[in-house]
Design a protein around this motif. Structure first.
Motif, short mmCIF file in Angstrom:
data_model
loop_
_atom_site.label_atom_id
_atom_site.label_comp_id
_atom_site.label_asym_id
_atom_site.label_seq_id
_atom_site.Cartn_x
_atom_site.Cartn_y
_atom_site.Cartn_z
N GLU A 113 -5.46 7.14 -8.54
CA GLU A 113 -5.97 8.31 -9.26
C GLU A 113 -5.20 9.58 -8.91
N THR A 114 -4.80 9.73 -7.65
CA THR A 114 -4.03 10.90 -7.24
C THR A 114 -2.71 10.98 -7.99
N LEU A 115 -2.08 9.83 -8.21
CA LEU A 115 -0.78 9.80 -8.87
C LEU A 115 -0.91 9.65 -10.39
N ASP A 116 -2.15 9.76 -10.90
CA ASP A 116 -2.42 9.76 -12.34
C ASP A 116 -1.94 8.47 -13.01
N GLU A 121 -3.46 15.00 -0.53
CA GLU A 121 -4.81 14.45 -0.68
C GLU A 121 -5.31 13.80 0.61
N GLY A 122 -4.56 13.97 1.70
CA GLY A 122 -5.00 13.43 2.98
C GLY A 122 -4.82 11.92 3.11
N ILE A 123 -3.97 11.33 2.29
CA ILE A 123 -3.70 9.90 2.37
C ILE A 123 -2.52 9.68 3.32
N LYS A 183 10.03 7.94 -4.10
CA LYS A 183 9.26 7.76 -2.86
C LYS A 183 8.95 9.09 -2.19
N ASP A 184 9.87 10.03 -2.27
CA ASP A 184 9.65 11.34 -1.64
C ASP A 184 8.52 12.10 -2.34
N MET A 185 8.56 12.16 -3.68
CA MET A 185 7.52 12.88 -4.41
C MET A 185 6.17 12.20 -4.26
N THR A 186 6.16 10.86 -4.27
CA THR A 186 4.92 10.13 -4.07
C THR A 186 4.25 10.54 -2.77
N LYS A 187 5.02 10.57 -1.70
CA LYS A 187 4.44 10.85 -0.39
C LYS A 187 4.03 12.30 -0.24
N ARG A 224 4.78 10.67 -16.71
CA ARG A 224 4.61 11.49 -15.50
C ARG A 224 4.40 10.63 -14.27
N SER A 225 3.42 9.74 -14.32
CA SER A 225 3.12 8.94 -13.13
C SER A 225 4.21 7.91 -12.86
N SER A 226 4.85 7.39 -13.90
CA SER A 226 5.95 6.46 -13.70
C SER A 226 7.08 7.13 -12.92
N ALA A 227 7.41 8.35 -13.32
CA ALA A 227 8.50 9.07 -12.66
C ALA A 227 8.14 9.42 -11.21
N VAL A 228 6.93 9.88 -11.01
CA VAL A 228 6.52 10.29 -9.66
C VAL A 228 6.45 9.09 -8.72
N CYS A 229 5.87 7.99 -9.20
CA CYS A 229 5.73 6.81 -8.33
C CYS A 229 7.07 6.16 -8.01
#
Length: 353
Positions: A279-282, A139-141, A129-133, A121-126
């Motif tokens: 932590e946000t991106l697991d 989370e206010g980052i 770039k679009d999903m990461t942001k 999950r986190s590998s795919a999301v990170c």
């Protein structure tokens, strides 16, 4: 002491194939052969998994006619390895697509082999770039303002409209690539058209981002439930842009300031943002968080690398070394973290009756 059998997986069907091989060479030199048996597995640029006897050097096995072809079996290790080889942990030293993006992690989950680094999950999301942001924004980052374009929209992109929203200069990036592959800095309409065409060569989604005026700072994070955060390090590119060449082929392409010359409060702020991002991106195991530090002290996350470079000039191990975790200890800890996570997840029930 019973040795662990470590599968060192390198190469990959990716634009970062050669970088992966350099990283694997560095890791192979520090794996303690008194603690580990090592099995080398090369993924060719065509995606073939290959194994040859011996563990002394990283090689391109696609040209070795004696190399055994391997296949991944559900709950069954890798078919094609010698009968007496059972892999305890795989170190997927793979960067970019088909390796750092959750694809290999999924295969290893199916084979029930523990592996180093973030989960599917986190590998795919990170990697995206679009999903990461999108997640970091929730989370206010802080992240740079950007506009996403998909392949079917590429002929309808209006430079004037993009310029009005983002200003100049701007950066054009393939969404699912790493190591600055396909990334361009844009200063006018001609360079924008060229940058867009280049980025779409590498991905079906492209993100255009406003340029941030700030220092490029990176922080390494190591751990599962209680992560360790390194000191921040600063990258000072020679040409104002930390390109692929600056990262891997030109030793004079960028100056690395480790630790970064910032005050204690800023160090803590950078570490806090890096940890919150992790932590946000697991994330689990490892990640390098790349940020911009602006003059007013504000911090923006640029991207997160779930298996950052491990070459001799790579920032991830350098930052941890300065923070007190040497290269060999780092590799040992990553292997331990992989085993711990696998044992925790193996204890979960999959039966609901």
């Amino acid at each position: 002491m019973t040795k662990l059998n470590i599968g060192l997986l390198y190469g990959g069907k990716s634009t970062e194939h050669e970088v992966s091989m350099r990283s694997a060479e560095s890791i192979l030199t520090v794996l303690d052969k008194d603690k580990y048996d090592i099995t080398l597995i090369h993924i060719s640029k065509e995606g073939k998994w290959l194994h040859a006897p011996g563990n002394e050097r990283i090689a391109d096995l696609s040209v070795d006619e004696t190399a055994n072809k391997l296949t991944v079996r559900p709950s069954g290790q890798l078919a094609g390895l010698p009968a007496d080889v059972k892999l305890d942990v795989i170190l997927p030293v793979l960067h970019g697509t088909f390796g750092e993006d959750g694809t290999v992690q999924g295969l290893l989950e199916i084979a029930e082999i523990p592996y180093v680094g973030c989960n599917i999950r986190s590998s795919a999301v990170c990697m995206d770039k679009d999903m990461t942001k999108r997640l970091l924004k929730l989370e206010g980052i802080g992240v740079a303002e950007g506009i996403l374009f998909k392949h079917h929209e590429k002929d309808d992109v209006d430079f004037a409209e993009v310029k009005q929203k983002l200003g100049l200069p701007m950066f054009v990036k393939p969404v699912n690539q790493g190591s600055s592959v396909g990334v361009s800095k844009v200063t006018d309409e001609d360079s924008f058209s060229e940058a867009l065409a280049l980025a779409f060569k590498y991905d079906t989604k492209v993100i255009v981002e406003s340029a941030l005026e700030g220092r490029e700072v990176e922080v390494s994070v190591l751990g599962n439930s209680n992560p360790f955060v390194s000191v921040p390090g600063e990258i000072i590119p020679d040409d104002g842009f930390y390109s692929y060449e600056s990262k891997y082929t030109d030793e004079n392409g960028a100056a690395l300031e480790i630790p970064a010359k910032v005050d204690e409060e800023t160090v803590k702020n950078l570490q806090d943002v890096a940890l919150k991002t992790f932590e946000t991106l697991d994330c689990e195991g490892m990640a390098r968080v790349d940020m911009f530090l602006c003059v007013d002290g504000s911090i923006y996350v640029n991207e997160v690398n779930t298996f950052p470079g491990f070459t001799s000039i790579s920032m991830y191990p350098k930052l941890l070394e300065v923070s007190g975790v040497g290269y060999r200890e780092l590799v040992d800890r990553l292997i331990t973290l992989a085993v711990e996570r696998h044992e925790l997840e193996a204890g979960l029930t999959t039966d609901f009756t």
